[in-house]
Design a protein around this motif. Sequence first.
Motif, mmCIF file in Angstrom:
data_model
loop_
_atom_site.group_PDB
_atom_site.id
_atom_site.type_symbol
_atom_site.label_atom_id
_atom_site.label_comp_id
_atom_site.label_asym_id
_atom_site.label_seq_id
_atom_site.Cartn_x
_atom_site.Cartn_y
_atom_site.Cartn_z
ATOM 1 N N ARG A 294 0.818 -1.215 0.000
ATOM 2 C CA ARG A 294 0.000 0.000 0.000
ATOM 3 C C ARG A 294 0.847 1.259 0.000
ATOM 4 N N SER A 295 2.161 1.127 0.245
ATOM 5 C CA SER A 295 3.003 2.326 0.257
ATOM 6 C C SER A 295 4.421 1.976 -0.147
ATOM 7 N N ASP B 176 -5.355 2.119 -3.492
ATOM 8 C CA ASP B 176 -5.098 2.355 -2.068
ATOM 9 C C ASP B 176 -3.629 2.656 -1.822
ATOM 10 N N THR B 177 -2.891 2.999 -2.868
ATOM 11 C CA THR B 177 -1.446 3.158 -2.788
ATOM 12 C C THR B 177 -1.059 4.596 -2.485
ATOM 13 N N THR B 178 -0.109 4.755 -1.572
ATOM 14 C CA THR B 178 0.504 6.055 -1.323
ATOM 15 C C THR B 178 2.008 5.925 -1.552
ATOM 16 N N THR C 146 3.747 13.143 0.393
ATOM 17 C CA THR C 146 3.109 11.842 0.197
ATOM 18 C C THR C 146 1.996 12.008 -0.832
ATOM 19 N N TRP C 147 1.986 11.129 -1.844
ATOM 20 C CA TRP C 147 0.950 11.180 -2.874
ATOM 21 C C TRP C 147 0.027 9.977 -2.738
ATOM 22 N N ARG C 148 -1.246 10.228 -2.746
ATOM 23 C CA ARG C 148 -2.241 9.151 -2.807
ATOM 24 C C ARG C 148 -2.584 8.956 -4.288
ATOM 25 N N TRP D 128 8.511 4.165 -0.771
ATOM 26 C CA TRP D 128 9.233 5.368 -0.374
ATOM 27 C C TRP D 128 10.386 5.660 -1.335
ATOM 28 N N GLU E 153 3.209 1.890 8.936
ATOM 29 C CA GLU E 153 2.163 1.871 7.913
ATOM 30 C C GLU E 153 1.928 0.450 7.410
ATOM 31 N N GLY F 170 5.598 7.914 -0.780
ATOM 32 C CA GLY F 170 6.228 8.966 0.006
ATOM 33 C C GLY F 170 7.558 9.387 -0.590
#
Length: 405
Positions: free
Chosen positions: A343-344, A365-367, A358-360, A346, A396, A369
């Motif tokens: 989901r994230s 559902d992915t962010t 941080t971009w959504r 960096w 997270e 950073g």
Amino acid sequence: MNTSATPGSIVLTEVGSKAVVLALDDHQVAALRAADLVTVSPAVDGRWKIKAGRKVGAIRVGNLEVEVTPKVGLANLLFFLGYAANPGFRPEDVAGVPTAGLWPALATSLIRHTRRALASGPLHGYATVEDALPLVRGRIRFGDHAAARPGVQLPIEVRYDDYSNDIPENRLLRTAVQRMLTVPRLREADQSDLIELDARLAGVRVLPQGAPLPVWRPSRLNARYAPALRLSELILRHCSADPGAGRYAIAAFVVNMEKVFEAFIGVALREALSSYGGHTETPGKWPLDVGQSIRIEPDVLHLVDGRPVAVFDAKYKIEPRAAKPTNPDVYQMLAYCTALNLRSGWILYAQGTEPPTTWRIRNTDTTIGYRPLNLRQPPEQLLNDVNLLAGLAMHEAAVPLQHPA
């Protein structure tokens, strides 16, 4: 900006706009290109243009010296190199290095640490020796003896343990000391100190250029040697010397800052993530497609129970107007997160010009950073920043801390 010059001492800055134009002969051009510290291209009137890129260090070719200074500073550069090779490397191992040139910085640091290591005398230990002797000592090497002297009784090929100062730790120290004696721009006092330290290690074998470094293990007995050994390994990995087999004597210390940054971040994150269990791959390797014909290799991938939980990518972009997130970098991280089912992810920049972001990503559902790292700050603070980022990423990912960091 181009500057005309004559052979002598030239100092450039990493990724700087300055270029120097000067007359070089074919041997100097070949040596500079082989070292790959700077780019060398034809200019006008038979002269050559020298320009710095992302590699830093110094090279001497005869009477020509070229140094490319790192934007992070010499002490931090040496720390990044040492830490990436061995997390036991500490900031104090390179504390107080001179700022006026790479060669003096290395020499002064090596002298200081080696003098402390030898303050109580050189270490001694048992080392395995293979030799031909007129008498039996230790064990006979029957196979070697038969091959070397069939039908001849003496001398005998033997193997035995000898208690002496010729042990891996001292070989590293003496080889580094002798390597530093070949480099330019050393003060007379530093040369005298290096000669004195070399004499204190008399009888210790010197490693040939390019030979594998002997393995040493930290212990109570060699604890006072540890800083000197770490610095010696750094010097021997990156510093080469040719005393003049060709037309010119050559000494070089060259490192690729992009690779240094990636290696340092990989080790720093691996150490920080170790508190959460699992294991860290640097780089990570994972299939992108179902058929597993396309591979992705993020700089750092942490897995717990075989499942990816955190992914990082390091970007060394310090040029003006380039040290900020780019669309391709974000697309790349989105592909990582999709293939890894995370989901994230960096993106770590060296010296970013934008604040942490941080971009959504839409319809997911992915962010993603983005975190800039100040590589000019003291190493302790930089490592603390990396620890905080690791903690945020694992929080997270809902991975609990297993033991105190």
